[in-house]
Design a protein around this motif. Structure first.
Motif, PDB file in Angstrom:
ATOM      1  N   LEU A  51      52.528 -83.330  42.392  1.00 44.54           N
ATOM      2  CA  LEU A  51      52.231 -82.073  42.267  1.00 44.54           C
ATOM      3  C   LEU A  51      52.340 -81.853  41.124  1.00 44.54           C
ATOM      4  N   PRO A  52      51.122 -80.705  40.078  1.00 48.23           N
ATOM      5  CA  PRO A  52      51.872 -79.975  38.559  1.00 48.23           C
ATOM      6  C   PRO A  52      53.642 -80.156  38.584  1.00 48.23           C
ATOM      7  N   THR A  53      53.865 -80.598  37.647  1.00 46.32           N
ATOM      8  CA  THR A  53      55.533 -80.260  36.770  1.00 46.32           C
ATOM      9  C   THR A  53      55.897 -78.837  37.150  1.00 46.32           C
ATOM     10  N   HIS A  54      54.257 -77.775  36.623  1.00 41.15           N
ATOM     11  CA  HIS A  54      55.891 -76.648  36.814  1.00 41.15           C
ATOM     12  C   HIS A  54      55.159 -76.428  38.384  1.00 41.15           C
ATOM     13  N   GLU A  55      54.421 -76.572  39.168  1.00 40.55           N
ATOM     14  CA  GLU A  55      54.400 -76.351  40.402  1.00 40.55           C
ATOM     15  C   GLU A  55      55.897 -77.193  41.125  1.00 40.55           C
ATOM     16  N   LYS A  56      55.620 -78.154  40.815  1.00 46.03           N
ATOM     17  CA  LYS A  56      57.462 -78.366  41.581  1.00 46.03           C
ATOM     18  C   LYS A  56      58.304 -78.089  41.144  1.00 46.03           C
ATOM     19  N   ARG A  57      58.402 -77.721  40.432  1.00 45.40           N
ATOM     20  CA  ARG A  57      60.053 -76.914  39.777  1.00 45.40           C
ATOM     21  C   ARG A  57      59.938 -75.595  40.430  1.00 45.40           C
ATOM     22  N   GLU A  58      59.017 -75.102  40.365  1.00 43.52           N
ATOM     23  CA  GLU A  58      58.607 -73.672  41.581  1.00 43.52           C
ATOM     24  C   GLU A  58      59.347 -74.550  42.567  1.00 43.52           C
ATOM     25  N   LEU A  59      58.670 -74.872  43.319  1.00 45.36           N
ATOM     26  CA  LEU A  59      58.803 -75.234  45.122  1.00 45.36           C
ATOM     27  C   LEU A  59      60.463 -75.594  44.757  1.00 45.36           C
ATOM     28  N   ASP A  60      60.816 -76.681  44.318  1.00 46.80           N
ATOM     29  CA  ASP A  60      62.153 -76.727  44.334  1.00 46.80           C
ATOM     30  C   ASP A  60      62.969 -75.872  44.193  1.00 46.80           C
ATOM     31  N   ARG A  61      62.636 -75.028  43.561  1.00 43.55           N
ATOM     32  CA  ARG A  61      63.795 -73.652  43.199  1.00 43.55           C
ATOM     33  C   ARG A  61      63.764 -73.167  44.218  1.00 43.55           C
ATOM     34  N   LEU A  62      62.400 -72.614  45.090  1.00 43.93           N
ATOM     35  CA  LEU A  62      62.345 -72.236  46.272  1.00 43.93           C
ATOM     36  C   LEU A  62      63.112 -73.039  47.463  1.00 43.93           C
ATOM     37  N   THR A  63      62.848 -74.557  47.555  1.00 42.67           N
ATOM     38  CA  THR A  63      63.141 -75.144  48.293  1.00 42.67           C
ATOM     39  C   THR A  63      65.272 -74.479  48.235  1.00 42.67           C
ATOM     40  N   LYS A  64      65.327 -74.806  47.254  1.00 41.72           N
ATOM     41  CA  LYS A  64      66.893 -75.291  46.930  1.00 41.72           C
ATOM     42  C   LYS A  64      67.419 -73.263  47.529  1.00 41.72           C
ATOM     43  N   ASN A  65      66.649 -72.774  47.031  1.00 38.20           N
ATOM     44  CA  ASN A  65      66.891 -71.220  47.114  1.00 38.20           C
ATOM     45  C   ASN A  65      67.105 -70.967  49.111  1.00 38.20           C
ATOM     46  N   TYR A  66      65.793 -71.659  49.682  1.00 36.67           N
ATOM     47  CA  TYR A  66      66.202 -70.853  50.866  1.00 36.67           C
ATOM     48  C   TYR A  66      66.588 -72.590  51.927  1.00 36.67           C
ATOM     49  N   LYS A  67      67.132 -72.974  51.688  1.00 37.52           N
ATOM     50  CA  LYS A  67      68.319 -74.502  52.215  1.00 37.52           C
ATOM     51  C   LYS A  67      69.340 -74.174  51.540  1.00 37.52           C
TER      52      LYS A  67
END
Lengths: 223, 220
Positions: A51-67
């Motif tokens: 994944l591109p860095t900015h996309e991974k960063r955003e996805l990580d944030r969303l996953t953490k938020n969701y969890k």
């Protein structure tokens, strides 16, 4: 694939008004973990996802938020469910109260039933007592009757014995009877001719015998 | 005759280094007192490493004919430093010791690593201990409150947050003495990469075209 392998997984808490049912039903077929890799997929090398860095960063944030959000919700429902469970002090108190009420109600009902049964029992015992008195009286009467009869029978037996005692051989008349026995000679011998006539006595003359009897006559007399 | 080379086929990893036994087994006294780090942890700006306290070698359990597929494991007790912060407890590395991702810190660099660790400032974030309920749960709770004849105060529509209290978590629940500096927002929140949510003209044009097609076909 066979339908047997199609499994429906249902997991979650109890259905209740205060807690949402966490029920997950999966109807898509999935290979069970114990089955081997499919022959067509054995030598497949899946490409790595980069994944591109900015996309991974955003996805990580969303996953953490969701969890984190999910964990909070699960904890909330666990808390509610534990309050409804049997180990909660409030639930135990309510159960105890319910048990006490039930016990009291049962005792009252039992007392009512006991009172009803007591009335019935008294009536029944009164009737039984009357019957028993009558029965005892009848038995008493029967016993008296029987005793009376027995006494009469005994009286009769005694009378009969007294009557019989007149013919008893006593010390006074024994000589008389001995003489009588010695003097009376009985000859039991007899003879029978072809016609069935019986001639008493061993040495008696058949022609002069007075005791000639014919068998035929006897038979005729019997009939 | 051409030179033979090994060509690996299959899934690849990001590992870069040696297994722990390859490092520890070749050192004097099994390298007790030395520092090792995982290549994976270089992603963080702060130093993350282990200090070896005790080593228990164990028998190689696996197929010895293929040493590249069956790495030997080892039990190593370490003091763990994660992102410049050392855990007071002792950690045991065993199940992950086979991963060829460990590297030894050379002796002349050890002081540098320790200095970097001491320089680290640990910033603790305090998070708002309550979050808003999702809309459906909010409705359910409102209905339940109505059924129970209770007033629907705003604090009944809040979920208490669950946060790990491990040594490597820099986020704590806020309280009276520590006001919250971050808050968990529901739904998408504030994006870290807002450019991902921007629709380019190209895409806009494409969907406009689709819209016209839909209007033509279905009339909306």
């Amino acid at each position: 694939m066979s339908r047997e392998l199609l499994k429906v997984f249902i997991k979650g808490s109890e259905l209740s008004a205060s807690s949402l049912p966490f029920t997950h039903i999966s109807v898509r077929y999935r290979k069970p973990i114990w089955l081997p890799t499919a022959p067509s997929k054995r030598f497949r090398v899946p490409t790595r996802l980069v994944l591109p860095t900015h996309e991974k960063r955003e996805l990580d944030r969303l996953t953490k938020n969701y969890k984190t959000y999910n964990k909070a919700m699960l904890a909330y429902h666990t808390d509610i469910n534990s309050k409804q469970s049997v180990t909660d002090p409030g639930v135990i108190e309510a159960q105890r109260r319910a048990e006490e009420e039930d016990w009291e109600q049962s005792i009252n009902l039992n007392n009512e039933w006991n009172a009803e049964v007591a009335i019935e029992r008294e009536q029944r015992l009164a009737i039984e007592k009357e019957q028993k008195v009558l029965q005892i009286l009848a038995q008493k009467k029967a016993k008296e009757q029987k005793e009376k009869e027995d006494l009469e029978k005994a009286e009769q037996a005694v009378q009969a014995e007294i009557e019989n005692s007149k013919t008893f051989i006593t010390r006074d008349n024994i000589d008389h009877y001995i003489e009588q026995a010695l003097s009376s000679h009985v000859d039991y011998n007899f003879a029978i001719d072809k016609e069935g006539n019986v001639y008493q006595g061993k040495k008696a003359n058949p022609k002069s015998s007075k005791e000639v009897t014919s068998e035929n006559e006897e038979v005729a007399a019997k009939n | 005759m051409s030179k033979k080379t090994i060509t690996y086929i299959g899934r690849t990893t990001d590992f870069s280094g040696k297994t722990l036994w390859e490092i520890v087994g070749n050192l004097k006294n099994y390298g007790v007192g030395r520092l090792v780090y995982k290549h994976k942890m270089l992603r963080y700006p702060e130093p993350s490493y282990y200090k070896i306290l005790k080593v228990l070698p164990i028998q190689h359990d696996g197929n010895l004919e293929n040493p590249h597929e069956n790495f030997r494991k080892v039990i190593v007790f370490v003091a763990s430093v994660f992102r410049g912060h050392m855990d007071p407890g002792v950690h045991e590395i065993f199940s992950t010791s086979y991963k060829p991702d460990y590297r030894l810190v050379p002796k002349h660099e050890e002081q540098d690593w320790i200095r970097r660790t001491e320089e680290c400032e640990r910033k603790i974030n305090y998070i708002d201990p309550y979050i808003d309920m999702p809309p459906l749960l909010k409705k359910v709770v409102a209905r339940d409150l109505e059924l129970a004849n209770q007033s629907a105060t705003p604090d009944k529509f809040k979920l208490p947050l669950q946060v790990h209290t491990g040594y490597n978590n820099t986020t704590r629940l806020a309280d009276e003495s520590h006001p919250a500096n971050i808050k968990l927002e529901s739904f998408f929140g504030t994006p870290l990469s807002p450019e991902l949510y921007q629709i380019s003209d190209e895409v806009r044009q494409y969907f406009k075209k689709e819209e016209t097609v839909l209007k033509k076909w279905f009339g909306f």
